[in-house]
Design a protein around this motif. Sequence first.
Motif, PDB file in Angstrom:
ATOM      1  N   LEU A  46     -28.979-105.356 -23.273  1.00 41.44           N
ATOM      2  CA  LEU A  46     -28.740-105.383 -21.767  1.00 41.44           C
ATOM      3  C   LEU A  46     -29.355-104.216 -21.173  1.00 41.44           C
ATOM      4  N   ILE A  87     -32.628-104.721 -20.384  1.00 38.71           N
ATOM      5  CA  ILE A  87     -33.114-105.297 -19.004  1.00 38.71           C
ATOM      6  C   ILE A  87     -32.884-104.592 -17.948  1.00 38.71           C
ATOM      7  N   ARG A  88     -31.914-103.819 -18.159  1.00 39.81           N
ATOM      8  CA  ARG A  88     -31.566-102.806 -16.867  1.00 39.81           C
ATOM      9  C   ARG A  88     -32.753-101.852 -16.620  1.00 39.81           C
ATOM     10  N   PHE A  93     -36.153-104.085 -15.665  1.00 37.45           N
ATOM     11  CA  PHE A  93     -36.236-105.078 -14.780  1.00 37.45           C
ATOM     12  C   PHE A  93     -35.068-104.243 -13.610  1.00 37.45           C
ATOM     13  N   VAL A  94     -33.959-104.354 -13.668  1.00 32.40           N
ATOM     14  CA  VAL A  94     -33.089-103.943 -12.553  1.00 32.40           C
ATOM     15  C   VAL A  94     -33.382-102.667 -11.956  1.00 32.40           C
ATOM     16  N   LEU A 106     -34.685-106.406  -5.669  1.00 30.80           N
ATOM     17  CA  LEU A 106     -33.899-107.171  -6.338  1.00 30.80           C
ATOM     18  C   LEU A 106     -33.665-108.391  -5.713  1.00 30.80           C
ATOM     19  N   PRO A 108     -26.445-103.944 -17.001  1.00 32.48           N
ATOM     20  CA  PRO A 108     -26.418-104.600 -15.504  1.00 32.48           C
ATOM     21  C   PRO A 108     -25.135-105.549 -15.493  1.00 32.48           C
ATOM     22  N   GLU A 128     -26.625-108.933 -11.542  1.00 31.49           N
ATOM     23  CA  GLU A 128     -27.829-108.446 -11.719  1.00 31.49           C
ATOM     24  C   GLU A 128     -28.585-109.499 -12.945  1.00 31.49           C
ATOM     25  N   LEU A 129     -27.573-109.557 -13.931  1.00 28.63           N
ATOM     26  CA  LEU A 129     -28.048-110.496 -15.089  1.00 28.63           C
ATOM     27  C   LEU A 129     -28.582-111.774 -14.608  1.00 28.63           C
ATOM     28  N   ILE A 163     -29.696-112.707 -11.793  1.00 29.75           N
ATOM     29  CA  ILE A 163     -31.026-112.578 -11.240  1.00 29.75           C
ATOM     30  C   ILE A 163     -32.276-112.594 -12.255  1.00 29.75           C
ATOM     31  N   TRP A 164     -31.755-111.730 -13.227  1.00 28.57           N
ATOM     32  CA  TRP A 164     -32.820-111.592 -14.319  1.00 28.57           C
ATOM     33  C   TRP A 164     -32.996-112.949 -15.223  1.00 28.57           C
TER      34      TRP A 164
END
Lengths: 163, 163
Positions: free
Chosen positions: A127, A130-131, A134-135, A143, B15, B19-20, B22-23
Amino acid sequence: MTKTTPEQRRGGHLPTAEELRIWRDFIETTEALRSELTSRLQTESSLSPGDYAVLLALSEAQDRTMRSSELATHIGWERSRLSHHLGRMERRGLIRRQECPTVPRGAEVLLTPAGADAFRRSTVPHLRAIRELFVDALTPDQLRAAGAITAALRANLGPQHEE
Amino acid sequence: MTKTTPEQRRGGHLPTAEELRIWRDFIETTEALRSELTSRLQTESSLSPGDYAVLLALSEAQDRTMRSSELATHIGWERSRLSHHLGRMERRGLIRRQECPTVPRGAEVLLTPAGADAFRRSTVPHLRAIRELFVDALTPDQLRAAGAITAALRANLGPQHEE
DNA sequence: CCGGAGCGGTTGACGTGTCAATAATGCTAC
DNA sequence: GTAGCATTATTGACACGTCAACCGCTCCGG
């Protein structure tokens, strides 16, 4: 920029050079993103994205157990793909399969302690990645725009890809 | 929406649920997009995206010929991947390999007439599909936003993924 | 009762991708 | 010269995906 049309874009014709450039960058970048995330997951947890999806579903399931075809629909895989993957995961001791008592010809997939452990260890770093990748790479506006673009693409893709 | 921060987003943490979501939508949609495009290319031209990349590079090359490792850098593949793929393409008669006279241990890859034909037949439908599935699915604003997002992601991904 | 349709799952063949190991060849340093 | 050493390509082992074929079982219609 509502009148770009370098070669009258109405008419169902071919993408312009600029549109093509955006497309190529887009597809290559998403691929690079996926591959970086895959590689981090692999080195941190010895799990593939497929493993992660299966383990996530089983972790959330009642009794950490799910019927094989239920699992397949849940994560959106073909049954054959799942069967192959479960074979590999079973060899590594992450899951077990056993005959389902209630359903004829049915198979139950259940999470082993080792599988649960591997998944637990993998989640936070995954996670975080991912942050980070991407985020945090995008502004809040970007976003939200990404969400809208995603929705537009998916709507255009047809109902079979909805879920 | 400049103050979302359901759990104070500063601090390099995990996230949020939104946000997750959207990912996940993002990564699944790009995957669906790629797969739809792959399948169209396959049914229309019996070519894989890999074939297409190789044929495109060779079509644009001087004498429709390229050194193997040149080709690899050009399309951004590992040499090993290219070697495997060229083996399969050679079996299907799309390309040929021959020893390179000038470079020690070098191999020249050259486009066969059959390969050139297959590529020529594939281009227009493929570009049309890109237009239909990507360009035309987005508004001009969204298309520009997609370019910006791509750039942001790539920049965040590190220099090794730049090209 | 039996024959076939349908469901759930597995299997095999094959294309594709990565990684590590292996040639084959030239270059450089002693 | 010859012992490394880098470069170029190939190979083998394996993970992953798709497609089509199959297998075991139930259930339904004759």
